[in-house]
Design an enzyme around this catalytic site. Structure first.
Site, PDB file in Angstrom:
ATOM      1  N   SER A  68       0.835  -1.158  -0.404  1.00 36.56           N
ATOM      2  CA  SER A  68       0.351   0.001   0.172  1.00 36.56           C
ATOM      3  C   SER A  68       0.964   1.413  -0.459  1.00 36.56           C
ATOM      4  O   SER A  68      -0.103   2.208  -0.531  1.00 36.56           O
ATOM      5  CB  SER A  68      -0.671   0.277   1.177  1.00 36.56           C
ATOM      6  OG  SER A  68      -1.886  -0.580   1.441  1.00 36.56           O
ATOM      7  N   LYS A  71       0.527   3.366  -3.010  1.00 40.42           N
ATOM      8  CA  LYS A  71      -0.959   4.033  -2.998  1.00 40.42           C
ATOM      9  C   LYS A  71      -1.168   5.615  -2.880  1.00 40.42           C
ATOM     10  O   LYS A  71      -1.130   6.255  -3.724  1.00 40.42           O
ATOM     11  CB  LYS A  71      -2.360   3.869  -1.589  1.00 40.42           C
ATOM     12  CG  LYS A  71      -2.492   2.745  -1.867  1.00 40.42           C
ATOM     13  CD  LYS A  71      -3.603   2.044  -0.673  1.00 40.42           C
ATOM     14  CE  LYS A  71      -4.526   1.181  -0.660  1.00 40.42           C
ATOM     15  NZ  LYS A  71      -4.297   0.717   0.434  1.00 40.42           N
ATOM     16  N   TYR A 193      -3.089  -2.625  -9.950  1.00 39.39           N
ATOM     17  CA  TYR A 193      -3.542  -2.140  -8.429  1.00 39.39           C
ATOM     18  C   TYR A 193      -2.816  -3.449  -8.029  1.00 39.39           C
ATOM     19  O   TYR A 193      -1.736  -3.140  -6.906  1.00 39.39           O
ATOM     20  CB  TYR A 193      -4.870  -2.251  -7.884  1.00 39.39           C
ATOM     21  CG  TYR A 193      -4.504  -2.502  -6.598  1.00 39.39           C
ATOM     22  CD1 TYR A 193      -4.388  -1.010  -5.838  1.00 39.39           C
ATOM     23  CD2 TYR A 193      -4.634  -3.408  -5.799  1.00 39.39           C
ATOM     24  CE1 TYR A 193      -4.316  -1.041  -4.035  1.00 39.39           C
ATOM     25  CE2 TYR A 193      -4.894  -2.968  -4.495  1.00 39.39           C
ATOM     26  CZ  TYR A 193      -5.260  -1.933  -3.598  1.00 39.39           C
ATOM     27  OH  TYR A 193      -4.614  -2.139  -2.123  1.00 39.39           O
ATOM     28  N   TYR A 245      -4.546   3.333   8.352  1.00 33.49           N
ATOM     29  CA  TYR A 245      -5.852   3.580   9.084  1.00 33.49           C
ATOM     30  C   TYR A 245      -6.382   3.729   9.574  1.00 33.49           C
ATOM     31  O   TYR A 245      -6.432   4.765  10.015  1.00 33.49           O
ATOM     32  CB  TYR A 245      -5.636   1.732   8.265  1.00 33.49           C
ATOM     33  CG  TYR A 245      -5.163   1.960   7.075  1.00 33.49           C
ATOM     34  CD1 TYR A 245      -5.556   2.222   5.653  1.00 33.49           C
ATOM     35  CD2 TYR A 245      -3.719   1.305   6.775  1.00 33.49           C
ATOM     36  CE1 TYR A 245      -4.846   2.364   4.659  1.00 33.49           C
ATOM     37  CE2 TYR A 245      -3.382   0.720   5.936  1.00 33.49           C
ATOM     38  CZ  TYR A 245      -3.185   1.040   4.794  1.00 33.49           C
ATOM     39  OH  TYR A 245      -3.068   0.513   3.666  1.00 33.49           O
ATOM     40  N   VAL A 263       1.279  -4.093   3.708  1.00 31.07           N
ATOM     41  CA  VAL A 263       1.072  -5.109   4.203  1.00 31.07           C
ATOM     42  C   VAL A 263       2.789  -6.035   4.061  1.00 31.07           C
ATOM     43  O   VAL A 263       2.307  -7.056   4.831  1.00 31.07           O
ATOM     44  CB  VAL A 263       0.390  -6.332   3.808  1.00 31.07           C
ATOM     45  CG1 VAL A 263      -1.873  -5.546   4.336  1.00 31.07           C
ATOM     46  CG2 VAL A 263      -0.555  -6.305   3.041  1.00 31.07           C
TER      47      VAL A 263
HETATM   48  N1  GLN Z   1      -3.054  -4.708  -2.000  1.00 33.37           N
HETATM   49  C1  GLN Z   1      -3.036  -5.304  -0.371  1.00 33.37           C
HETATM   50  C2  GLN Z   1      -4.452  -5.339  -0.393  1.00 33.37           C
HETATM   51  O1  GLN Z   1      -4.869  -5.401  -1.660  1.00 33.37           O
HETATM   52  C3  GLN Z   1      -2.013  -3.687   0.029  1.00 33.37           C
HETATM   53  C4  GLN Z   1      -3.157  -3.721   1.474  1.00 33.37           C
HETATM   54  C5  GLN Z   1      -2.474  -2.738   2.183  1.00 33.37           C
HETATM   55  O2  GLN Z   1      -0.858  -3.166   1.776  1.00 33.37           O
HETATM   56  N2  GLN Z   1      -2.333  -2.080   3.087  1.00 33.37           N
HETATM   57  O3  GLN Z   1      -4.974  -5.942   0.624  1.00 33.37           O
END
Ligand code: GLN
Length: 310
Positions: A68, A71, A193, A245, A263
């Site tokens: 993430s 992002k 994505y 988050y 993650v």
């Molecule tokens: N690729 C992961 C997902 O879509 C990214 C989530 C994350 O890093 N918080 O669940």
């Protein structure tokens, strides 16, 4: 930063060792099976400053799945492409929900709360898919330019693993499509994505690649404008309120820096007008944020005396 003369390199080594010495907490992400294959004991930290210094300790040069953290870069690309119109399709409020929550998205008629929860990032993936002839190549090339390393790569094994376990992300994208807030075909959006999440980079590369956010949109290494000062401010604001988050409130309360987790265990924190901190340790807390990462960024911020709320 407080006391520029002290030896940050030694300090990072000591802070990392302190983390190694406590018994490990948290669990490696396993909902994407390939992420669970990583050695959970790897641990790295890097600090890059806008005046050109780079400090690091531990596994700071080992590439990991940025997940993430991607992002942040996708958002910058989309802001550059579509300008203020973007904010008609995605909001800028904290969600107070887990990163992959679906419940709020229906109440709010397919408008994601912010661009860094999964729904928002899928919306951004749609913008990129629709505005670039090859959005995946454009993303990879953006990362290679920012890290000044043409060997930055997409980990195909992670990509495949995400693709075959991506039902929740597919559900989010299809729900947005049902509200006409996704333009491209959902499989194409998901493919973009998962590609950006599967980019592999090290702490050292990530810290340097994000220096523009600490420097009003300008990469201090070559004076290239990566985004406007206004957009750098906006990204930092979103990272402050939503980047961790549903732990964002607590992180602001205890640390006070714009930050983004992934993650894969990565965590980046922007220190406006000074530099970027990046940590990596794969064990996650219940919010999906790296346990050691949160501890280390807090310790480094305290050591340096930095917070945007000072
Ligand atoms: N690729 C992961 C997902 O879509 C990214 C989530 C994350 O890093 N918080 O669940």
């Amino acid at each position: 930063m407080k006391n520029e003369t002290f030896d940050l390199q030694e300090k990072l080594q000591a802070l990392l060792k302190a983390q190694r010495d406590i018994s490990p907490q948290g669990k490696v992400a396993n909902y994407i099976p390939a992420l669970a294959e990583i050695n959970p004991n790897l641990m790295g930290v890097s600090v890059a400053t806008i005046d050109g210094k780079v400090f690091g300790a531990g596994d700071d040069k080992v590439p990991f799945s940025i997940q993430s953290i991607s992002k942040v870069f996708g958002l910058v690309m989309a802001m550059n492409r579509v300008g203020d119109k973007l904010w008609e399709r995605v909001n800028m409020e904290p969600s107070g929900q887990p990163f992959n929550s679906i419940i709020q998205l229906e109440w709010e008629k397919g408008i994601p709360r912010n661009p860094v929860i999964n729904a928002g990032a899928l919306l951004i993936a749609d913008v990129l898919t629709s505005h670039f002839s090859s959005s995946k190549l454009a993303f990879l090339s953006f990362m290679r330019t920012l890290s000044d390393d043409k060997n930055v790569y997409i980990d195909k094994h992670i990509y495949q693993s995400e693709l075959s376990h991506g039902n929740r992300n597919a559900a989010l994208a299809y729900l947005m499509k049902s509200f006409n807030n996704i333009q491209a075909d959902v499989p194409e959006v998901l493919s973009h994505y998962f590609t950006q999440c599967s980019v592999s980079m090290s702490c050292q590369q990530l810290a340097q690649s994000l220096l523009f956010l600490a420097n009003k949109g300008v990469d201090p290494r070559n004076n290239k404008v990566i985004c406007s000062a206004k957009d750098a401010h906006r990204v930092n604001a979103i990272l402050s309120t939503s980047g961790m988050y549903d732990q964002s409130g607590e992180f602001a309360f205890s640390v006070g820096l714009p930050a983004k987790s992934g993650v894969g265990g990565g965590l980046i924190a922007i220190v406006p007008n000074h530099g970027v901190i990046c940590t990596w340790s794969p064990r996650l807390n219940r919010f999906g944020n790296s346990v050691v990462g949160v501890n280390l960024v807090a310790a480094i911020a305290e050591e340096l005396g930095v917070s945007i709320y000072h």
